[in-house]
Enzyme design. Structure first.
Site, PDB file in Angstrom:
ATOM      1  N   ARG A  94       0.926  -1.209  -0.044  1.00 17.64           N
ATOM      2  CA  ARG A  94      -0.168  -0.081  -0.016  1.00 17.64           C
ATOM      3  C   ARG A  94       0.863   1.197   0.010  1.00 17.64           C
ATOM      4  NH1 ARG A  94      -2.711  -1.427   3.961  1.00 17.64           N
ATOM      5  NH2 ARG A  94      -4.769  -2.062   2.812  1.00 17.64           N
ATOM      6  N   TYR A  95       1.937   1.211   0.877  1.00 14.99           N
ATOM      7  CA  TYR A  95       2.739   2.467   0.779  1.00 14.99           C
ATOM      8  C   TYR A  95       4.079   1.986   0.036  1.00 14.99           C
ATOM      9  CZ  TYR A  95      -0.282   3.437   4.919  1.00 14.99           C
ATOM     10  OH  TYR A  95      -1.376   3.526   5.546  1.00 14.99           O
ATOM     11  N   ARG A  98       7.124   0.289   2.141  1.00 17.65           N
ATOM     12  CA  ARG A  98       6.936  -0.946   3.199  1.00 17.65           C
ATOM     13  C   ARG A  98       5.798  -1.984   2.617  1.00 17.65           C
ATOM     14  NH1 ARG A  98       5.607   3.711   4.836  1.00 17.65           N
ATOM     15  NH2 ARG A  98       3.761   4.146   5.952  1.00 17.65           N
ATOM     16  N   CYS A 107      -4.120 -17.207  14.758  1.00 18.83           N
ATOM     17  CA  CYS A 107      -3.899 -16.533  16.016  1.00 18.83           C
ATOM     18  C   CYS A 107      -3.905 -17.269  17.181  1.00 18.83           C
ATOM     19  CB  CYS A 107      -4.577 -15.208  15.993  1.00 18.83           C
ATOM     20  SG  CYS A 107      -4.696 -13.946  14.737  1.00 18.83           S
ATOM     21  N   CYS A 111      -9.549 -11.816  18.372  1.00 20.14           N
ATOM     22  CA  CYS A 111     -10.371 -10.633  19.003  1.00 20.14           C
ATOM     23  C   CYS A 111     -11.620 -10.482  18.113  1.00 20.14           C
ATOM     24  CB  CYS A 111      -9.406  -9.402  18.568  1.00 20.14           C
ATOM     25  SG  CYS A 111      -7.599  -9.484  19.339  1.00 20.14           S
ATOM     26  N   CYS A 114     -11.674  -7.989  15.124  1.00 22.13           N
ATOM     27  CA  CYS A 114     -10.492  -8.107  14.129  1.00 22.13           C
ATOM     28  C   CYS A 114     -11.147  -7.680  12.931  1.00 22.13           C
ATOM     29  CB  CYS A 114     -10.219  -9.470  14.242  1.00 22.13           C
ATOM     30  SG  CYS A 114      -8.710  -9.884  13.033  1.00 22.13           S
ATOM     31  N   ARG A 116      -9.498  -8.228  10.087  1.00 19.51           N
ATOM     32  CA  ARG A 116      -9.387  -9.415   9.226  1.00 19.51           C
ATOM     33  C   ARG A 116     -10.142 -10.799   9.563  1.00 19.51           C
ATOM     34  NH1 ARG A 116      -3.228  -8.183   8.878  1.00 19.51           N
ATOM     35  NH2 ARG A 116      -3.001  -6.848   7.168  1.00 19.51           N
ATOM     36  N   ASP A 277     -11.998  -0.422  13.017  1.00 18.23           N
ATOM     37  CA  ASP A 277     -12.361  -0.574  11.665  1.00 18.23           C
ATOM     38  C   ASP A 277     -13.771  -1.002  11.462  1.00 18.23           C
ATOM     39  OD1 ASP A 277      -9.869   0.267  10.621  1.00 18.23           O
ATOM     40  OD2 ASP A 277      -9.240  -1.781  11.498  1.00 18.23           O
ATOM     41  N   ASP A 314      -7.922   3.662   9.724  1.00 15.14           N
ATOM     42  CA  ASP A 314      -7.414   3.288   8.303  1.00 15.14           C
ATOM     43  C   ASP A 314      -8.603   3.633   7.485  1.00 15.14           C
ATOM     44  OD1 ASP A 314      -5.349   1.426   7.435  1.00 15.14           O
ATOM     45  OD2 ASP A 314      -5.724   0.563   9.466  1.00 15.14           O
ATOM     46  N   LYS A 321      -3.590   4.814   6.218  1.00 17.19           N
ATOM     47  CA  LYS A 321      -3.828   5.477   7.614  1.00 17.19           C
ATOM     48  C   LYS A 321      -3.647   6.839   7.536  1.00 17.19           C
ATOM     49  CE  LYS A 321      -2.098   1.720  10.446  1.00 17.19           C
ATOM     50  NZ  LYS A 321      -1.821   0.902   9.286  1.00 17.19           N
TER      51      LYS A 321
END
Length: 364
Positions: A94-95, A98, A107, A111, A114, A116, A277, A314, A321
């Site tokens: 995206r950037y 990076r 995981c 959470c 989450c 995702r 999000d 985001d 972000k």
């Protein structure tokens, strides 16, 4: 993958009911939630939950609720737009300098907020195939602008020390990759996994390792979690924090202050406080932006500058972000005279942490 206490992790709604983490009457609804979204609560986190408190902030993060079946307008299975920026499987670029490298889709703990949540957990592909992994490494090698690789998923520290060592070596062998950052919850969710072998695996010649620890409430930073973090920091691996602003968890200045101070006490620099999000079924945990901005204003005047994270959102769709903290410059007015003359600099109205307004430069 290595095993520590994960064998005793609660994964089924019936197990949650048996552990007094959910009422038996909720079982049918929770089974519908678990059929769509992964459930896992490690022993370390089960032990933190106050079962006598119906609003316990640890339970709110990890115990599923029927509210997750309620969809709101704007919620999206890919709320931050990973997919449009994924040139090859496992990579999000995206950037310019990076990339995200999504190694695994599992995981230690899942959470309930989450972003995702539609992409991780049982029924999904656990790890990248060998061919997908090689293609991702080849992509990173072919793009010399990539200075930092962020290992995410899922949680990369679910991999074994042996596999982590191989991945770190592969990335460090790419000349232009100078920073390898890992995003993880493992030091909180399963501290024993941060073994001497894992710490050694994360140290690599040719690149600098950083770790971003996700925690949302000060109680998560238990003695074992602090010890796990100390093993990393003592080995020369710097750490930063990631937190999500969550209703009923850390959406008051006392809880937020305690959390940020706890990070700093652990030698973890507060980095990001994420606005929630627009992930499906998470509206009951989201605050408003206005609430977040007010909390950040209160935090500014209450705790050390070391304890100040950036409040970010985001932007839905993949635009990245953006800082959304309070604006301390209310307005500006032009003074008379030459705009290039320091004596007639534009004057600003600046708000301090108490809400008082000051002119800058001050009136003489």
């Amino acid at each position: 993958m290595t095993k520590t206490n994960l064998a005793r992790t609660l994964r089924e709604p019936a197990e949650l009911v048996a552990a007094n983490l959910a009422p038996a009457t909720a079982l049918p609804a929770l089974e519908r939630v678990a059929a769509r979204y992964a459930v896992a609560i490690t022993p370390a986190l089960v032990d933190l939950i106050d079962k006598s408190d119906p609003d316990d902030p640890i339970a709110r993060q990890f115990v599923p609720t029927p509210a997750e079946l309620e969809m709101q307008p704007g919620e999206n299975a890919d709320p931050i737009g990973d997919h449009p920026h994924s040139p090859v499987t496992g990579i999000v670029h995206r950037y310019p300098d990076r990339v995200l490298f999504k190694l695994v889709h599992v995981c230690a703990v899942y959470c309930r907020f989450c972003f995702r949540r539609e992409m991780v957990g049982p029924g999904k592909e656990n790890t990248l195939s060998d061919s997908a992994y090689r293609a991702a490494i080849d992509y990173i090698r072919a793009h010399s602008e990539i200075w930092e690789v962020i290992l995410t998923g899922g949680d990369p520290l679910m991999l074994s020390p042996r596999r982590m060592s191989e991945i770190m070596a592969d990335l460090a062998a790419i000349d232009h990759v100078k920073i390898i950052r890992l995003h993880t919850r493992v030091p909180v969710a399963d501290p024993a996994r941060i073994s001497d072998d894992m710490v050694a695996a994360l140290k690599v010649e040719g690149a600098t390792t950083w770790i971003a620890l996700h925690a949302n409430h000060a109680r998560e930073l238990t003695g074992p979690a602090r010890a796990a973090s100390a093993r990393l920091v003592d080995a020369g691996i710097p750490m930063v924090s990631q937190s999500v602003l969550l209703r009923g968890v850390n959406d008051n200045v006392t809880a937020l202050s305690d959390l940020m101070r706890a990070f700093v006490e652990c030698r973890i620099k507060p980095y990001y406080l994420h606005h929630g999000d627009l992930a499906p079924g998470t509206a009951h945990l989201r605050t408003t932006l206005a609430q977040g901005q007010e909390l950040m204003r209160q935090l500014r005047g209450r705790v050390s500058g070391l304890c100040q994270p950036d409040y970010v959102i985001d932007i839905p769709g993949g635009a990245g972000k953006s800082p959304v903290g309070p604006n301390y410059v209310l307005a500006e007015q032009n003074t008379a005279g030459d705009p290039g003359d320091a004596a007639t600099e534009t004057r600003y109205r600046i708000v301090d942490y108490c809400g008082d307004v000051h002119l800058y430069p001050p009136e003489t």
